[in-house]
Design a protein around this motif. Structure first.
Motif, mmCIF file in Angstrom:
data_model
loop_
_atom_site.group_PDB
_atom_site.id
_atom_site.type_symbol
_atom_site.label_atom_id
_atom_site.label_comp_id
_atom_site.label_asym_id
_atom_site.label_seq_id
_atom_site.Cartn_x
_atom_site.Cartn_y
_atom_site.Cartn_z
ATOM 1 N N HIS A 91 0.826 -1.210 0.000
ATOM 2 C CA HIS A 91 0.000 0.000 0.000
ATOM 3 C C HIS A 91 0.868 1.272 0.000
ATOM 4 C CE1 HIS A 91 -3.654 -2.248 0.441
ATOM 5 N NE2 HIS A 91 -3.123 -2.910 1.439
ATOM 6 N N ARG A 92 1.768 1.343 -0.923
ATOM 7 C CA ARG A 92 2.679 2.484 -1.028
ATOM 8 C C ARG A 92 1.910 3.810 -1.129
ATOM 9 N NH1 ARG A 92 7.080 0.591 -5.182
ATOM 10 N NH2 ARG A 92 6.882 -1.273 -3.976
ATOM 11 N N GLY A 93 2.346 4.803 -0.385
ATOM 12 C CA GLY A 93 1.759 6.119 -0.465
ATOM 13 C C GLY A 93 0.506 6.319 0.369
ATOM 14 N N MET A 94 0.043 5.259 1.049
ATOM 15 C CA MET A 94 -1.165 5.407 1.885
ATOM 16 C C MET A 94 -0.755 5.665 3.332
ATOM 17 S SD MET A 94 -3.690 2.477 0.435
ATOM 18 C CE MET A 94 -5.069 3.040 1.407
ATOM 19 N N LEU A 95 -1.493 6.518 3.988
ATOM 20 C CA LEU A 95 -1.240 6.772 5.413
ATOM 21 C C LEU A 95 -2.176 5.881 6.208
ATOM 22 C CD1 LEU A 95 -1.082 10.674 5.346
ATOM 23 C CD2 LEU A 95 0.822 9.071 5.489
ATOM 24 N N LEU A 96 -1.643 4.798 6.698
ATOM 25 C CA LEU A 96 -2.463 3.841 7.482
ATOM 26 C C LEU A 96 -2.174 3.984 8.950
ATOM 27 C CD1 LEU A 96 -2.112 0.667 5.255
ATOM 28 C CD2 LEU A 96 -3.976 2.286 5.337
#
Length: 51
Positions: free
Chosen positions: A46-51
């Motif tokens: 999930h590159r680029g996602m703020l989880l």
């Protein structure tokens, strides 16, 4: 002569990762000729996602 594969999959997300593991763990290992094609050079969950 072109090489023939039993399975060709595009992308290496969760479903294809699971399939690759299942194919590797099957009895007789290597009975199925499979190739996975991925655009990214390395894995990133999930590159680029703020989880």
């Amino acid at each position: 002569m072109p090489q023939v594969f039993d399975v060709v999959r595009v992308g290496f997300g969760p479903s294809n990762l699971g399939l690759a593991i299942a194919l590797a763990e099957q009895p007789g290992g290597g009975a199925v000729e499979a190739r996975f094609v991925e655009r990214q050079e390395r894995f990133g969950w999930h590159r680029g996602m703020l989880l």
